[in-house]
Design a protein around this motif. Structure first.
Motif, PDB file in Angstrom:
ATOM      1  N   VAL A 135     -16.463  33.200  21.981  1.00 52.11           N
ATOM      2  CA  VAL A 135     -17.792  32.835  22.466  1.00 52.11           C
ATOM      3  C   VAL A 135     -18.361  31.831  21.466  1.00 52.11           C
ATOM      4  N   ARG A 136     -18.816  30.689  21.974  1.00 53.63           N
ATOM      5  CA  ARG A 136     -19.467  29.684  21.127  1.00 53.63           C
ATOM      6  C   ARG A 136     -20.884  29.477  21.637  1.00 53.63           C
ATOM      7  N   MET A 137     -21.736  28.948  20.787  1.00 55.36           N
ATOM      8  CA  MET A 137     -23.091  28.627  21.224  1.00 55.36           C
ATOM      9  C   MET A 137     -23.584  27.419  20.454  1.00 55.36           C
ATOM     10  N   ASP A 138     -24.513  26.702  21.091  1.00 45.72           N
ATOM     11  CA  ASP A 138     -25.036  25.509  20.433  1.00 45.72           C
ATOM     12  C   ASP A 138     -26.316  25.047  21.099  1.00 45.72           C
ATOM     13  N   TRP A 139     -27.043  24.228  20.377  1.00 45.00           N
ATOM     14  CA  TRP A 139     -28.217  23.505  20.853  1.00 45.00           C
ATOM     15  C   TRP A 139     -27.910  22.032  20.653  1.00 45.00           C
ATOM     16  N   LYS A 140     -28.251  21.214  21.631  1.00 46.00           N
ATOM     17  CA  LYS A 140     -27.991  19.768  21.536  1.00 46.00           C
ATOM     18  C   LYS A 140     -29.297  19.001  21.730  1.00 46.00           C
ATOM     19  N   PRO A 141     -29.516  17.956  20.950  1.00 51.75           N
ATOM     20  CA  PRO A 141     -30.754  17.185  21.084  1.00 51.75           C
ATOM     21  C   PRO A 141     -30.920  16.502  22.444  1.00 51.75           C
ATOM     22  N   ASN A 142     -29.821  16.261  23.158  1.00 54.22           N
ATOM     23  CA  ASN A 142     -29.942  15.605  24.466  1.00 54.22           C
ATOM     24  C   ASN A 142     -30.352  16.586  25.566  1.00 54.22           C
ATOM     25  N   ASP A 143     -30.422  17.878  25.258  1.00 56.33           N
ATOM     26  CA  ASP A 143     -30.871  18.911  26.193  1.00 56.33           C
ATOM     27  C   ASP A 143     -31.738  19.891  25.394  1.00 56.33           C
ATOM     28  N   PRO A 144     -32.879  19.414  24.871  1.00 55.19           N
ATOM     29  CA  PRO A 144     -33.604  20.124  23.815  1.00 55.19           C
ATOM     30  C   PRO A 144     -34.285  21.433  24.202  1.00 55.19           C
ATOM     31  N   ASP A 145     -34.403  21.740  25.483  1.00 56.64           N
ATOM     32  CA  ASP A 145     -35.097  22.960  25.894  1.00 56.64           C
ATOM     33  C   ASP A 145     -34.157  24.127  26.156  1.00 56.64           C
ATOM     34  N   TYR A 146     -32.871  23.941  25.825  1.00 57.30           N
ATOM     35  CA  TYR A 146     -31.878  24.951  26.177  1.00 57.30           C
ATOM     36  C   TYR A 146     -30.872  25.205  25.065  1.00 57.30           C
ATOM     37  N   ILE A 147     -30.362  26.425  25.077  1.00 58.03           N
ATOM     38  CA  ILE A 147     -29.204  26.825  24.284  1.00 58.03           C
ATOM     39  C   ILE A 147     -28.072  26.978  25.289  1.00 58.03           C
ATOM     40  N   LYS A 148     -26.878  26.656  24.896  1.00 62.64           N
ATOM     41  CA  LYS A 148     -25.727  26.883  25.771  1.00 62.64           C
ATOM     42  C   LYS A 148     -24.779  27.856  25.081  1.00 62.64           C
ATOM     43  N   VAL A 149     -24.343  28.845  25.852  1.00 60.95           N
ATOM     44  CA  VAL A 149     -23.367  29.819  25.367  1.00 60.95           C
ATOM     45  C   VAL A 149     -22.080  29.500  26.109  1.00 60.95           C
ATOM     46  N   TYR A 150     -21.056  29.105  25.337  1.00 62.17           N
ATOM     47  CA  TYR A 150     -19.803  28.614  25.900  1.00 62.17           C
ATOM     48  C   TYR A 150     -18.726  29.698  25.911  1.00 62.17           C
ATOM     49  N   PHE A 151     -17.926  29.677  26.978  1.00 67.08           N
ATOM     50  CA  PHE A 151     -16.817  30.601  27.152  1.00 67.08           C
ATOM     51  C   PHE A 151     -15.571  29.786  27.466  1.00 67.08           C
ATOM     52  N   HIS A 152     -14.407  30.336  27.179  1.00 73.01           N
ATOM     53  CA  HIS A 152     -13.151  29.625  27.421  1.00 73.01           C
ATOM     54  C   HIS A 152     -13.039  29.308  28.912  1.00 73.01           C
ATOM     55  N   CYS A 153     -12.853  28.034  29.246  1.00 73.96           N
ATOM     56  CA  CYS A 153     -12.864  27.585  30.644  1.00 73.96           C
ATOM     57  C   CYS A 153     -11.632  28.018  31.439  1.00 73.96           C
ATOM     58  N   GLN A 154     -10.585  28.468  30.764  1.00 79.07           N
ATOM     59  CA  GLN A 154      -9.385  28.899  31.493  1.00 79.07           C
ATOM     60  C   GLN A 154      -9.356  30.409  31.719  1.00 79.07           C
ATOM     61  N   THR A 155     -10.496  31.058  31.493  1.00 78.69           N
ATOM     62  CA  THR A 155     -10.621  32.478  31.812  1.00 78.69           C
ATOM     63  C   THR A 155     -11.400  32.598  33.122  1.00 78.69           C
ATOM     64  N   SER A 156     -11.549  33.811  33.599  1.00 79.34           N
ATOM     65  CA  SER A 156     -12.355  34.049  34.804  1.00 79.34           C
ATOM     66  C   SER A 156     -13.777  34.469  34.448  1.00 79.34           C
ATOM     67  N   LEU A 157     -14.177  34.259  33.202  1.00 84.02           N
ATOM     68  CA  LEU A 157     -15.481  34.730  32.751  1.00 84.02           C
ATOM     69  C   LEU A 157     -16.646  34.103  33.525  1.00 84.02           C
ATOM     70  N   ILE A 158     -16.765  32.794  33.507  1.00 87.84           N
ATOM     71  CA  ILE A 158     -17.913  32.152  34.173  1.00 87.84           C
ATOM     72  C   ILE A 158     -17.890  32.442  35.669  1.00 87.84           C
ATOM     73  N   GLU A 159     -16.731  32.404  36.269  1.00 89.87           N
ATOM     74  CA  GLU A 159     -16.605  32.726  37.700  1.00 89.87           C
ATOM     75  C   GLU A 159     -17.151  34.134  37.979  1.00 89.87           C
ATOM     76  N   THR A 160     -16.814  35.074  37.118  1.00 95.04           N
ATOM     77  CA  THR A 160     -17.293  36.451  37.262  1.00 95.04           C
ATOM     78  C   THR A 160     -18.796  36.532  37.020  1.00 95.04           C
ATOM     79  N   PHE A 161     -19.280  35.847  35.987  1.00 93.82           N
ATOM     80  CA  PHE A 161     -20.720  35.859  35.712  1.00 93.82           C
ATOM     81  C   PHE A 161     -21.494  35.313  36.912  1.00 93.82           C
ATOM     82  N   LYS A 162     -20.984  34.248  37.510  1.00 92.55           N
ATOM     83  CA  LYS A 162     -21.650  33.649  38.676  1.00 92.55           C
ATOM     84  C   LYS A 162     -21.696  34.629  39.848  1.00 92.55           C
ATOM     85  N   GLU A 163     -20.662  35.434  39.975  1.00 88.44           N
ATOM     86  CA  GLU A 163     -20.615  36.430  41.051  1.00 88.44           C
ATOM     87  C   GLU A 163     -21.645  37.534  40.815  1.00 88.44           C
ATOM     88  N   ILE A 164     -21.716  38.004  39.583  1.00 83.63           N
ATOM     89  CA  ILE A 164     -22.593  39.134  39.257  1.00 83.63           C
ATOM     90  C   ILE A 164     -24.035  38.682  39.015  1.00 83.63           C
TER      91      ILE A 164
END
Length: 133
Positions: free
Chosen positions: A58-87
């Motif tokens: 699990v990674r996380m970051d804040w970027k100046p080009n999207d200053p109102d948000y934090i992004k929590v990153y997950f490995h894209c070759q897993t089913s994690l985001i797909e599952t999160f979107k479902e639930i």
């Protein structure tokens, strides 16, 4: 907190630092509550990154080009985001197959706790429907 993580957090604006620290505490809390062992904390691609044995990074970051948000990153070759979107279809905004987008002002992180639990136990639950949710 490791010095390199502290140094990275120091580069963020105060509001982003606070939200990132809340999410970091959540990662450690989920690992402890689920008996997942030691959390390996490091920088990957210059971003705070967390991993436990049997889990997915699990990674996380804040970027100046999207200053109102934090992004929590997950490995894209897993089913994690797909599952999160479902639930959690309506609870989060997603960035492709990689990230959950968290507003800096978000105070409720309950659903994120569950997502972090699925990520940190991924290799134990990846064979289960909806990752055992």
């Amino acid at each position: 907190m490791k010095p390199e993580i502290e140094a990275k957090f120091a580069t963020y604006p105060a509001e982003a630092q606070e939200q990132l620290k809340r999410i970091r505490r959540l990662v450690f809390s989920v690992a402890e509550e689920n008996g997942l062992g030691t959390v390996e904390e490091t920088l990957k691609w210059g971003e705070p990154s967390f991993l436990v044995k049997g889990g997915s990074t699990v990674r996380m970051d804040w970027k100046p080009n999207d200053p109102d948000y934090i992004k929590v990153y997950f490995h894209c070759q897993t089913s994690l985001i797909e599952t999160f979107k479902e639930i959690y279809r309506d609870e989060f905004t997603y960035e492709g197959k990689r990230a959950i987008v968290i507003p800096l002002a978000a105070s409720e992180l309950g659903p994120l706790r569950h997502c972090l639990q699925m990520a940190l136990t991924y290799h134990r639950v990846k064979h289960l429907p909806l990752l055992g949710a």
